[in-house]
Design a protein around this motif. Structure first.
Motif, PDB file in Angstrom:
ATOM      1  N   ASP A 169      -4.502  -5.293  -7.841  1.00 22.75           N
ATOM      2  CA  ASP A 169      -4.929  -4.933  -6.490  1.00 22.75           C
ATOM      3  C   ASP A 169      -5.399  -3.484  -6.404  1.00 22.75           C
ATOM      4  OD1 ASP A 169      -4.662  -7.327  -5.141  1.00 22.75           O
ATOM      5  OD2 ASP A 169      -2.522  -7.035  -4.806  1.00 22.75           O
ATOM      6  N   LEU A 197      -0.941  -9.377  -0.889  1.00 25.65           N
ATOM      7  CA  LEU A 197      -0.233 -10.303  -1.769  1.00 25.65           C
ATOM      8  C   LEU A 197       1.019  -9.740  -2.421  1.00 25.65           C
ATOM      9  CD1 LEU A 197      -3.314 -11.936  -3.478  1.00 25.65           C
ATOM     10  CD2 LEU A 197      -2.066 -12.709  -1.484  1.00 25.65           C
ATOM     11  N   ALA A 198       1.107  -8.443  -2.575  1.00 27.01           N
ATOM     12  CA  ALA A 198       2.330  -7.880  -3.138  1.00 27.01           C
ATOM     13  C   ALA A 198       3.367  -7.884  -2.017  1.00 27.01           C
ATOM     14  CB  ALA A 198       2.084  -6.484  -3.665  1.00 27.01           C
ATOM     15  N   SER A 199       4.554  -7.382  -2.251  1.00 30.28           N
ATOM     16  CA  SER A 199       5.561  -7.655  -1.230  1.00 30.28           C
ATOM     17  C   SER A 199       6.176  -6.421  -0.572  1.00 30.28           C
ATOM     18  CB  SER A 199       6.650  -8.534  -1.819  1.00 30.28           C
ATOM     19  OG  SER A 199       7.112  -7.935  -3.000  1.00 30.28           O
ATOM     20  N   TYR A 255      -3.673  -2.022   0.302  1.00 32.10           N
ATOM     21  CA  TYR A 255      -4.691  -2.382  -0.685  1.00 32.10           C
ATOM     22  C   TYR A 255      -4.746  -3.888  -0.885  1.00 32.10           C
ATOM     23  CZ  TYR A 255      -5.134   2.478  -2.122  1.00 32.10           C
ATOM     24  OH  TYR A 255      -5.384   3.815  -2.139  1.00 32.10           O
ATOM     25  N   SER A 256      -3.707  -4.574  -0.416  1.00 28.73           N
ATOM     26  CA  SER A 256      -3.570  -5.984  -0.730  1.00 28.73           C
ATOM     27  C   SER A 256      -2.738  -6.676   0.337  1.00 28.73           C
ATOM     28  CB  SER A 256      -2.873  -6.087  -2.091  1.00 28.73           C
ATOM     29  OG  SER A 256      -2.388  -7.381  -2.308  1.00 28.73           O
ATOM     30  N   ARG A 280     -11.989   3.458  -9.613  1.00 32.05           N
ATOM     31  CA  ARG A 280     -12.925   2.883  -8.635  1.00 32.05           C
ATOM     32  C   ARG A 280     -13.006   3.682  -7.334  1.00 32.05           C
ATOM     33  NH1 ARG A 280     -14.517  -2.666  -9.745  1.00 32.05           N
ATOM     34  NH2 ARG A 280     -13.418  -3.394 -11.571  1.00 32.05           N
ATOM     35  N   GLU A 331     -16.610  -1.125  -3.236  1.00 32.62           N
ATOM     36  CA  GLU A 331     -16.119  -2.093  -4.215  1.00 32.62           C
ATOM     37  C   GLU A 331     -14.597  -2.227  -4.151  1.00 32.62           C
ATOM     38  OE1 GLU A 331     -17.008  -2.667  -8.916  1.00 32.62           O
ATOM     39  OE2 GLU A 331     -16.117  -0.796  -8.300  1.00 32.62           O
ATOM     40  N   ARG A 332     -13.933  -1.071  -4.119  1.00 30.26           N
ATOM     41  CA  ARG A 332     -12.468  -1.060  -4.069  1.00 30.26           C
ATOM     42  C   ARG A 332     -11.950  -1.744  -2.803  1.00 30.26           C
ATOM     43  NH1 ARG A 332      -8.150   1.132  -4.904  1.00 30.26           N
ATOM     44  NH2 ARG A 332      -8.828   1.978  -6.877  1.00 30.26           N
ATOM     45  N   MET A 388       4.818  -9.578  -9.942  1.00 31.67           N
ATOM     46  CA  MET A 388       4.377  -8.721  -8.849  1.00 31.67           C
ATOM     47  C   MET A 388       3.794  -7.401  -9.347  1.00 31.67           C
ATOM     48  SD  MET A 388       4.508 -10.525  -6.403  1.00 31.67           S
ATOM     49  CE  MET A 388       4.755 -10.376  -4.677  1.00 31.67           C
ATOM     50  N   GLN A 425      -9.304 -10.983   0.640  1.00 28.97           N
ATOM     51  CA  GLN A 425      -7.969 -11.518   0.913  1.00 28.97           C
ATOM     52  C   GLN A 425      -7.805 -11.856   2.397  1.00 28.97           C
ATOM     53  OE1 GLN A 425      -4.815  -9.118  -0.694  1.00 28.97           O
ATOM     54  NE2 GLN A 425      -5.626  -9.219  -2.764  1.00 28.97           N
ATOM     55  N   GLU A 481       2.709  -4.767   3.702  1.00 31.90           N
ATOM     56  CA  GLU A 481       1.823  -5.883   3.392  1.00 31.90           C
ATOM     57  C   GLU A 481       2.324  -7.175   4.017  1.00 31.90           C
ATOM     58  OE1 GLU A 481       0.963  -5.928  -0.805  1.00 31.90           O
ATOM     59  OE2 GLU A 481       0.538  -3.795  -0.745  1.00 31.90           O
ATOM     60  N   CYS A 530     -16.525   3.961  -1.108  1.00 32.80           N
ATOM     61  CA  CYS A 530     -16.044   3.201  -2.278  1.00 32.80           C
ATOM     62  C   CYS A 530     -15.833   1.752  -1.854  1.00 32.80           C
ATOM     63  CB  CYS A 530     -14.803   3.816  -2.910  1.00 32.80           C
ATOM     64  SG  CYS A 530     -13.459   4.206  -1.805  1.00 32.80           S
ATOM     65  N   ASP A 553       5.802 -16.845  -4.455  1.00 28.94           N
ATOM     66  CA  ASP A 553       6.094 -15.777  -3.503  1.00 28.94           C
ATOM     67  C   ASP A 553       7.160 -16.259  -2.504  1.00 28.94           C
ATOM     68  OD1 ASP A 553       6.128 -13.888  -1.500  1.00 28.94           O
ATOM     69  OD2 ASP A 553       3.955 -13.636  -1.456  1.00 28.94           O
ATOM     70  N   ASN A 590     -11.765  -6.040  -2.123  1.00 30.89           N
ATOM     71  CA  ASN A 590     -10.616  -6.846  -2.534  1.00 30.89           C
ATOM     72  C   ASN A 590      -9.817  -7.291  -1.310  1.00 30.89           C
ATOM     73  OD1 ASN A 590      -8.607  -7.938  -4.316  1.00 30.89           O
ATOM     74  ND2 ASN A 590      -7.372  -6.106  -3.998  1.00 30.89           N
ATOM     75  N   ARG A 594       0.237  -8.102 -10.281  1.00 31.80           N
ATOM     76  CA  ARG A 594      -0.499  -8.278  -9.035  1.00 31.80           C
ATOM     77  C   ARG A 594      -0.875  -6.917  -8.428  1.00 31.80           C
ATOM     78  NH1 ARG A 594      -2.855 -12.424  -6.827  1.00 31.80           N
ATOM     79  NH2 ARG A 594      -4.364 -10.849  -6.269  1.00 31.80           N
TER      80      ARG A 594
END
Lengths: 266, 77
Positions: free
Chosen positions: B32, A85-87, A82-83, B58, A116-117, B25, A124, A91, A114, A233, A120, B28
């Protein structure tokens, strides 16, 4: 060896990516979980696939090859996240590959039902690399749900090409290949929408970026790395040590901070 | 308009995120997942043990532990 910077090919080898010929292009496939990313991967590569692990992680890495327009491509399937940026290990693998292996093109797969979701992650990805093709997948399912997507407007807003696909039936795959080809060979110049942060952050970024550029391999996105460092980070620092031969444990390179305003010094 | 932590949102009810108290985190991660202020969230179902709870956020169903849902404030209209 601290004196030599690893060229991109050397870094790519660390990610188990070895080109068969010098003209071969490296393409990354990014996307949220459950967007049909693997179906896209299969539609592009067919049975020409290999699996392995991401370096230092128990995360499966799938690679495949395909040919289009007389050129050969290595496609690397990034973990569905989904990202960036988290760890989580997933990711980090996706993020490190995009940042340090510098793929010639990156396909960001989004779920049309979906959208919009999914945007993100698209934003990134676009923050790390400008060579992006957005693939709006499951377009058949969206139509069934009476969702219509203005692809031209989306492309104009994002500043990168957008292709609608229904990978299960093969719809849009030919166009996707064409767009990958155009972006990977620089025949199509993208103008990705960039996020601008508050003036204080922008000032700190430009100051840090200046010092960072000398320490990282050429082409690596110093703005993005600066933002992550400012965010605190630590995993990104580990990645920098791993992929830049100028930085190593126990040796802090002298960073010249003379050009930074006094207030922004750490 | 009534405010409550997301963990207290009754099943089948919709709330709108007003703020997040998580930091670092964890914050974050929640952002996300789409939990930015203004996002409509519906509690869909709860696991037999009462935790975690599945929320519709969403267009995706996402399960959150009580300790994470506690850090999200929603308003009921």
């Amino acid at each position: 060896m601290l004196s030599d910077r690893l060229p991109t090919e050397g870094i790519r080898k660390k990610f188990n990516i070895t080109k068969k010929s010098s003209g071969q292009k490296v393409v990354a496939l990014a996307g949220n979980p459950n967007t049909g990313k693997s179906t896209i991967f299969n539609a592009l590569t067919g049975l020409r696939q290999h699996t392995g692990n991401w370096p230092g992680k128990t995360v499966i890495q799938t690679r495949g090859t395909f040919s289009y327009g007389g050129s050969s491509y290595i496609l690397v399937d990034l973990p569905g996240t989904y990202s960036l940026l988290a760890s989580s290990a997933d990711e980090q693998a996706a993020r490190d590959f995009l940042c340090f292996a510098q793929p010639d093109a990156t396909v960001a797969v989004a779920d049309a039902t979906c959208l919009e979701r999914n945007l993100n992650l698209v934003l990134q990805v676009m923050e790390i690399t400008s060579r992006v093709v957005v693939c709006v997948n499951l377009i058949d399912e969206a139509r069934r749900k009476k969702i219509s997507i203005d692809l031209e407007e989306l492309s104009a807003q994002l500043g990168v090409p957008v292709v609608a696909t229904a990978a299960r039936s093969g719809l849009g795959i030919a166009e996707l290949k064409e767009r990958i080809h155009q972006v990977a060979f620089g025949k199509l110049t993208t103008n990705p929408r960039r996020l601008v942060y508050d003036p204080e952050i922008e000032e700190a970024v430009s100051c840090l970026e200046h010092s960072l550029k000398a320490l990282i391999p050429p082409g690596v996105n110093s703005r993005w790395l600066s933002l992550r460092i400012l965010e605190g980070d630590r995993t990104v620092l580990d990645a920098m040590r791993e992929y830049s031969s100028k930085i190593s444990y126990g040796r802090e390179p002298a960073v010249e901070t003379g050009h930074c305003p006094a207030g922004s010094r750490a | 308009m009534q405010e409550m932590p997301l963990s207290k949102l009754p099943l089948k009810k919709r709330g709108v995120v007003t703020s997040l108290s998580a930091e670092g985190m964890a914050r974050r991660r929640l952002l996300d997942l789409g939990l930015v202020p203004g996002t409509a969230v519906e509690a869909v179902r709860r696991s037999p043990a009462g935790d975690p709870t599945a929320f519709s956020i969403r267009g995706a169903i996402i399960a959150l532990r009580k300790e994470d849902a506690d850090k999200i404030t929603v308003s009921l209209h």
